[in-house]
Design a protein around this motif. Structure first.
Motif, PDB file in Angstrom:
ATOM      1  N   VAL A  98       5.110   2.785 -12.009  1.00  0.00           N
ATOM      2  CA  VAL A  98       4.824   1.369 -11.794  1.00  0.00           C
ATOM      3  C   VAL A  98       3.338   1.146 -12.054  1.00  0.00           C
ATOM      4  O   VAL A  98       2.492   1.905 -11.565  1.00  0.00           O
ATOM      5  N   VAL A 121       2.597   5.709  -9.337  1.00  0.00           N
ATOM      6  CA  VAL A 121       2.044   4.354  -9.338  1.00  0.00           C
ATOM      7  C   VAL A 121       0.652   4.454  -9.948  1.00  0.00           C
ATOM      8  O   VAL A 121      -0.127   5.353  -9.589  1.00  0.00           O
ATOM      9  N   GLU A 124       7.065   1.976  -3.191  1.00  0.00           N
ATOM     10  CA  GLU A 124       7.553   2.875  -4.244  1.00  0.00           C
ATOM     11  C   GLU A 124       7.699   4.323  -3.779  1.00  0.00           C
ATOM     12  O   GLU A 124       8.504   5.068  -4.325  1.00  0.00           O
ATOM     13  N   ARG A 140       9.757   7.581 -13.381  1.00  0.00           N
ATOM     14  CA  ARG A 140       9.495   6.177 -13.067  1.00  0.00           C
ATOM     15  C   ARG A 140       8.005   6.033 -12.795  1.00  0.00           C
ATOM     16  O   ARG A 140       7.413   6.846 -12.072  1.00  0.00           O
ATOM     17  N   LYS A 189       7.922  10.283  -9.745  1.00  0.00           N
ATOM     18  CA  LYS A 189       7.534   8.878  -9.612  1.00  0.00           C
ATOM     19  C   LYS A 189       6.022   8.771  -9.472  1.00  0.00           C
ATOM     20  O   LYS A 189       5.375   9.610  -8.841  1.00  0.00           O
ATOM     21  N   ALA A 213       7.011  -1.893 -14.656  1.00  0.00           N
ATOM     22  CA  ALA A 213       7.574  -0.585 -14.320  1.00  0.00           C
ATOM     23  C   ALA A 213       8.395  -0.087 -15.491  1.00  0.00           C
ATOM     24  O   ALA A 213       9.015  -0.874 -16.217  1.00  0.00           O
ATOM     25  N   ILE A 236      11.240  -4.225 -11.036  1.00  0.00           N
ATOM     26  CA  ILE A 236      10.219  -4.091 -10.003  1.00  0.00           C
ATOM     27  C   ILE A 236      10.056  -5.433  -9.326  1.00  0.00           C
ATOM     28  O   ILE A 236       9.832  -6.450  -9.984  1.00  0.00           O
TER      29      ILE A 236
END
Length: 381
Positions: A333, A311, A349, A331, A309, A299, A287
């Motif tokens: 973050v 965040v 992202e 994934r 994904k 991440a 990241i």
């Protein structure tokens, strides 16, 4: 003769006490590292030419001298120890001494002792509503699911360990007020974990006795609720089971509240480690993002993660959530810090989900200005 010896002993003791700080600067009279102050001690102040520097020097030197007084650590440690053990009095207004050696964080009016005096105004509630709605609108433009998670204060889950001076039953708390206001005036839904954790606390201890935060068990049940809420919009989500972990209790040194008392050595706590029975699939991922002074950036990626994904913005309560959430996203973050919501990270992202975790007491602060969200929202019109 006996009276003379007694008087002489008192005089010698008095002189020894007066000389103790000076001798402490010369001789190692007290053990080192007794205190756990989370700050830098004042350095010796520079004296530069100029009237302003000369005027400021005495005050700065006094601060330096106070921080470096001989036997300072030992004397403060002894003072705190005596207050706690003999008089059951906290040496700091940021920590409340509870029953059975439980400690509670009280900084920033975290405990609703007199909720009617601390209740939020309509303007404050409207500010929170506007902040949440601005974020959701901007995220919805990009097809992103927005989940707001509120981490409960320890006293909200374990009020029975508060001291007798704190009422067990009182009027609505700030969290109650925020939830009621949003229900009445907005379709914003927040994930309030209080009832879930109150039901679960009979299974395992969910918070540390001497720390502000929930432990691994508390974080596990919290993440289960998070995934359960996301399951409504992501039907393919698959949660973890507590049977997937071995639970081991380990005695540890006192936590951050014991450190605030400078008595982390005196207090002991029990940590509950959840060790996965099978190897974890989540691994650290690359990241690159300029988070400014927010250093808590990380991440992870998991080939077995069934959610896409994400965040997550979080405060210190979110740290214990990371190992569990990382297993369930391909994934994710993380950006930790006080009100760490950062639109630029989302734009970089392009996640399907944004999670924002906020500890209960933060509602007593004004929400961060959402100017960056507003400008981005207007630019898309």
């Amino acid at each position: 003769m006996r009276a003379a010896i007694t008087n002489l002993s008192i005089i010698v003791l008095f002189i020894a006490v007066l000389l103790l700080p000076t001798l402490g600067n010369i001789l190692p009279l007290a053990p080192q590292a007794l205190l756990t102050e989370k700050r830098q001690l004042k350095p010796f102040p520079p004296l530069s030419p100029g009237f302003a520097s000369l005027v400021a020097f005495p005050g700065r030197f006094e601060q330096f001298y106070d921080d470096h007084l001989g036997c300072r650590d030992g004397l403060i440690y002894l003072n705190n120890m005596l207050k706690v053990t003999l008089f059951s009095v906290s040496p700091t207004d940021k920590v409340v001494l509870g029953r059975q050696n439980w400690l509670f964080y009280a900084g920033g009016n975290a405990i609703d002792y007199y909720p009617e005096a601390k209740i939020l105004t309509n303007q404050q509630l409207q500010d929170w509503q506007s902040a949440f709605e601005a974020k959701r609108r901007w995220l919805a433009q990009q097809g992103i699911v927005y989940l707001i998670v509120v981490a409960p204060e320890k006293h909200s889950i374990y009020p029975e360990y508060l001291p007798d001076t704190y009422p067990r039953e009182h009027g609505p708390t700030v969290m109650d007020q925020v939830a009621a206001y949003l229900t009445a005036n907005s379709d914003i839904k927040i994930l309030d974990l209080r009832e879930t954790l109150r039901r679960r606390k009979g299974c395992y201890p969910l918070y540390y006795r001497t720390d502000t935060h929930w432990n691994a068990c508390g974080a596990f049940f919290a993440q289960a609720e998070i995934i359960g809420r996301l399951d409504r919009s992501q039907p393919q989500a698959s949660g973890l089971s507590l049977d997937d972990y071995s639970i081991v209790a380990r005695v540890k040194q006192g936590g951050d509240l014991a450190e605030m008392l400078s008595l982390s050595r005196r207090y002991k706590d029990t940590g509950y480690e959840l060790t996965p029975k099978q190897q974890r699939s989540a691994i650290s991922a690359a990241i690159t993002f300029n988070a400014g002074n927010k250093a808590e950036l990380a991440a992870t990626e998991s080939r077995q993660g069934r959610l896409g994904k994400a965040v997550m913005f979080h405060d210190s309560f979110g740290n214990a959530l990371r190992p569990f959430l990382s297993e369930q996203f391909r994934r994710i973050v993380y950006l930790g810090g006080y009100f760490s919501f950062d639109p630029a990270l989302i734009e970089q992202e392009r996640p399907a989900i944004v999670i924002e975790e906020i500890v209960e007491r933060y509602f007593k602060h004004p929400p961060p200005v959402a100017a960056s969200i507003t400008s981005r929202h207007n630019s898309r019109r």
